[in-house]
Design a protein around this motif. Structure first.
Motif, mmCIF file in Angstrom:
data_model
loop_
_atom_site.group_PDB
_atom_site.id
_atom_site.type_symbol
_atom_site.label_atom_id
_atom_site.label_comp_id
_atom_site.label_asym_id
_atom_site.label_seq_id
_atom_site.Cartn_x
_atom_site.Cartn_y
_atom_site.Cartn_z
ATOM 1 N N LEU A 94 0.822 -1.206 0.000
ATOM 2 C CA LEU A 94 0.000 0.000 0.000
ATOM 3 C C LEU A 94 0.857 1.258 0.000
ATOM 4 C CD1 LEU A 94 -2.612 -1.117 2.708
ATOM 5 C CD2 LEU A 94 -2.768 -1.345 0.226
ATOM 6 N N PRO A 95 0.352 2.369 -0.550
ATOM 7 C CA PRO A 95 1.084 3.645 -0.478
ATOM 8 C C PRO A 95 1.132 4.148 0.957
ATOM 9 C CG PRO A 95 -1.110 3.973 -1.395
ATOM 10 C CD PRO A 95 -0.914 2.496 -1.286
ATOM 11 N N ASP A 96 1.990 5.119 1.195
ATOM 12 C CA ASP A 96 2.125 5.674 2.540
ATOM 13 C C ASP A 96 0.796 6.225 3.038
ATOM 14 O OD1 ASP A 96 4.789 5.043 2.504
ATOM 15 O OD2 ASP A 96 5.451 7.046 1.883
ATOM 16 N N GLN A 97 0.599 6.156 4.335
ATOM 17 C CA GLN A 97 -0.612 6.713 4.944
ATOM 18 C C GLN A 97 -0.469 8.233 5.031
ATOM 19 O OE1 GLN A 97 -0.589 4.628 8.660
ATOM 20 N NE2 GLN A 97 -1.548 2.793 7.835
ATOM 21 N N GLY A 98 -1.477 8.951 4.521
ATOM 22 C CA GLY A 98 -1.413 10.407 4.514
ATOM 23 C C GLY A 98 -2.507 11.071 5.321
ATOM 24 N N ALA A 99 -3.305 10.257 6.041
ATOM 25 C CA ALA A 99 -4.412 10.818 6.810
ATOM 26 C C ALA A 99 -4.644 9.965 8.053
ATOM 27 C CB ALA A 99 -5.697 10.897 5.977
ATOM 28 N N VAL A 105 -22.218 13.302 -14.928
ATOM 29 C CA VAL A 105 -22.379 11.868 -14.690
ATOM 30 C C VAL A 105 -21.794 11.504 -13.325
ATOM 31 C CG1 VAL A 105 -22.283 11.376 -17.153
ATOM 32 C CG2 VAL A 105 -20.177 11.332 -15.811
ATOM 33 N N ILE A 106 -21.850 10.227 -12.988
ATOM 34 C CA ILE A 106 -21.279 9.778 -11.716
ATOM 35 C C ILE A 106 -19.757 9.729 -11.832
ATOM 36 C CG2 ILE A 106 -21.140 7.890 -10.048
ATOM 37 C CD1 ILE A 106 -23.959 7.116 -10.788
ATOM 38 N N HIS A 107 -19.094 10.366 -10.886
ATOM 39 C CA HIS A 107 -17.646 10.297 -10.750
ATOM 40 C C HIS A 107 -17.345 9.661 -9.395
ATOM 41 C CE1 HIS A 107 -17.065 12.968 -14.252
ATOM 42 N NE2 HIS A 107 -18.115 13.636 -13.786
ATOM 43 N N SER A 108 -16.070 9.499 -9.085
ATOM 44 C CA SER A 108 -15.703 8.957 -7.774
ATOM 45 C C SER A 108 -14.402 9.602 -7.324
ATOM 46 C CB SER A 108 -15.555 7.442 -7.829
ATOM 47 O OG SER A 108 -15.356 6.908 -6.529
ATOM 48 N N PHE A 109 -14.415 10.164 -6.109
ATOM 49 C CA PHE A 109 -13.275 10.884 -5.556
ATOM 50 C C PHE A 109 -12.388 9.917 -4.775
ATOM 51 C CE2 PHE A 109 -11.129 13.097 -2.144
ATOM 52 C CZ PHE A 109 -10.699 14.283 -2.710
ATOM 53 N N TRP A 110 -11.076 9.966 -5.066
ATOM 54 C CA TRP A 110 -10.156 9.067 -4.354
ATOM 55 C C TRP A 110 -8.764 9.681 -4.295
ATOM 56 C CZ3 TRP A 110 -6.922 4.597 -6.533
ATOM 57 C CH2 TRP A 110 -6.379 3.837 -5.503
ATOM 58 N N VAL A 111 -8.212 9.712 -3.096
ATOM 59 C CA VAL A 111 -6.804 10.023 -2.871
ATOM 60 C C VAL A 111 -6.199 8.778 -2.236
ATOM 61 C CG1 VAL A 111 -5.126 11.473 -1.677
ATOM 62 C CG2 VAL A 111 -7.222 12.502 -2.604
ATOM 63 N N PRO A 112 -5.360 8.025 -2.958
ATOM 64 C CA PRO A 112 -4.885 6.741 -2.444
ATOM 65 C C PRO A 112 -4.254 6.822 -1.057
ATOM 66 C CG PRO A 112 -4.304 6.977 -4.760
ATOM 67 C CD PRO A 112 -4.875 8.291 -4.334
ATOM 68 N N GLU A 113 -3.479 7.869 -0.797
ATOM 69 C CA GLU A 113 -2.794 7.965 0.498
ATOM 70 C C GLU A 113 -3.759 8.228 1.649
ATOM 71 O OE1 GLU A 113 0.090 8.664 -2.717
ATOM 72 O OE2 GLU A 113 -1.904 9.448 -2.257
ATOM 73 N N TRP A 114 -4.959 8.721 1.328
ATOM 74 C CA TRP A 114 -5.958 8.952 2.382
ATOM 75 C C TRP A 114 -6.862 7.745 2.566
ATOM 76 C CZ3 TRP A 114 -7.764 14.526 0.664
ATOM 77 C CH2 TRP A 114 -6.699 15.418 0.871
ATOM 78 N N ARG A 115 -6.839 6.810 1.620
ATOM 79 C CA ARG A 115 -7.603 5.562 1.654
ATOM 80 C C ARG A 115 -9.115 5.768 1.529
ATOM 81 N NH1 ARG A 115 -2.770 4.657 1.776
ATOM 82 N NH2 ARG A 115 -1.757 2.969 2.946
#
Length: 324
Positions: free
Chosen positions: A22-27, A157-167
């Motif tokens: 997993l990427p580093d934890q940012g949150a 349309v439907i989108h999806s918000f994601w920041v990998p480091e915030w999970r």
């Protein structure tokens, strides 16, 4: 046989756990989310290891011999074993569900003095409005250590918000306001990614999220307000970013590399103000060779004021060497 299975499961789980998948934890919320992930993953790996180990052992231990022409002894079953392998998975699934619920409730607790950012998604860009500061930008900037509530909606349309480091991940739906609570705890710059297939430019629908010190955040807010107050090219450059133009177009002056639409450095070179203005308010009027119509939003003529469009036109002419 059971010992071999348990040892195989534990060994496989250990290998999986100590590899940094997993990427580093940012949150702050990422810590508990990762814990839930690893609890569920390790349980699954151990069970898989046990089943695979027992199966492999049985294949070799109880395989038919070449000279064995008789069927095996009939077996009715083992009631105690059947109860065991039904009860244990039930208990494990229940434990995972309860633990996940506890983490979800904890992550959704709203803290006092939290910040609010209104997130707007549209094909194929993100914009972020800060109601307390009265500004809108194309990047998400938040101070470290402060909980931020993201109130999100979509224009199309439907989108999806994601920041990998915030999970954290959340669908962004037209006509509905969804939300996320995040407490960034690590300075840095992260990618905001759309994870819902939303059209031709889906892969390029990205923005930047920056976690900064409170003092740097205050300075950034003032700089954005100052650029807006100056008008002209300064306002146009800020608007180019906040309107999400860089998500689809390459423009060297703005440091963008979008490829959904044509490169503005080439497409606008030598063009006059009338052409640039028409390209903004009526993007289907002239379609660049190799590109498709109805990809660029067609409502900028109504969502942007005349002063904003004037500033954007002025900036694009200056940035691309246009004239007239």
């Amino acid at each position: 046989m059971l010992v071999i299975g348990v040892l195989a499961g534990l060994a496989t789980a250990a290998v999986a756990y100590f590899i940094p998948w997993l990427p580093d934890q940012g949150a702050k919320e990422a810590v508990q989310i990762d814990n839930v992930y690893w609890v569920a993953t390790i349980i699954c790996i151990v069970i898989f290891g046990i089943v695979a180990g027992v199966t492999i052992y049985s294949v070799f231990k109880f395989r038919a011999r070449p000279d064995d022409e008789e069927d095996g002894a009939p077996i009715h079953g083992h009631t105690g074993l059947e109860i065991f392998w039904t009860a244990v998975p039930t208990a494990l699934v229940t434990a995972i569900s309860v633990y996940s619920g506890v983490v979800l409730v904890g992550n959704e607790k709203v803290q006092k003095n939290h910040g609010v950012v209104e997130v707007t998604a549209q094909q194929f860009a993100w914009s972020f409005t800060y109601p307390d500061e009265g500004i809108t930008t194309g990047e998400l900037v938040v101070p470290i250590g402060r909980q931020v509530e993201l109130k999100m909606t979509s224009k199309d349309v439907i989108h999806s918000f994601w920041v990998p480091e915030w999970r954290l991940k959340q669908d962004v739906v037209p006509g509905v306001t969804t939300r996320l609570l995040v407490t960034p705890n690590k300075l840095g710059t992260y990618d905001v990614i759309c994870t819902e297939l939303c059209g031709l430019g889906h892969a390029a629908m990205r923005a930047r999220a920056r976690v900064v010190e409170p003092a740097e955040y205050a300075k950034w807010v003032q700089d954005v307000k100052a650029a807006r107050a100056q008008g002209g090219t300064a306002q146009g450059k800020e608007l180019f970013t906040s309107a999400g133009c860089g998500g689809c177009h390459t423009l060297a002056d703005a440091g963008t590399s979008g490829q959904v639409g044509p490169s503005l450095d080439q497409a606008l070179k030598g063009k006059d103000a009338a052409f640039v203005r028409q390209s903004i308010v009526d993007p289907n009027a002239v379609i660049a060779q190799g590109y498709q119509p109805n990809v660029m939003p067609q409502d900028f003529g109504s969502t942007l004021s005349k002063a904003q469009i004037d500033g954007l036109v002025e900036y694009l002419l200056k940035a691309t060497g246009g004239g007239g």
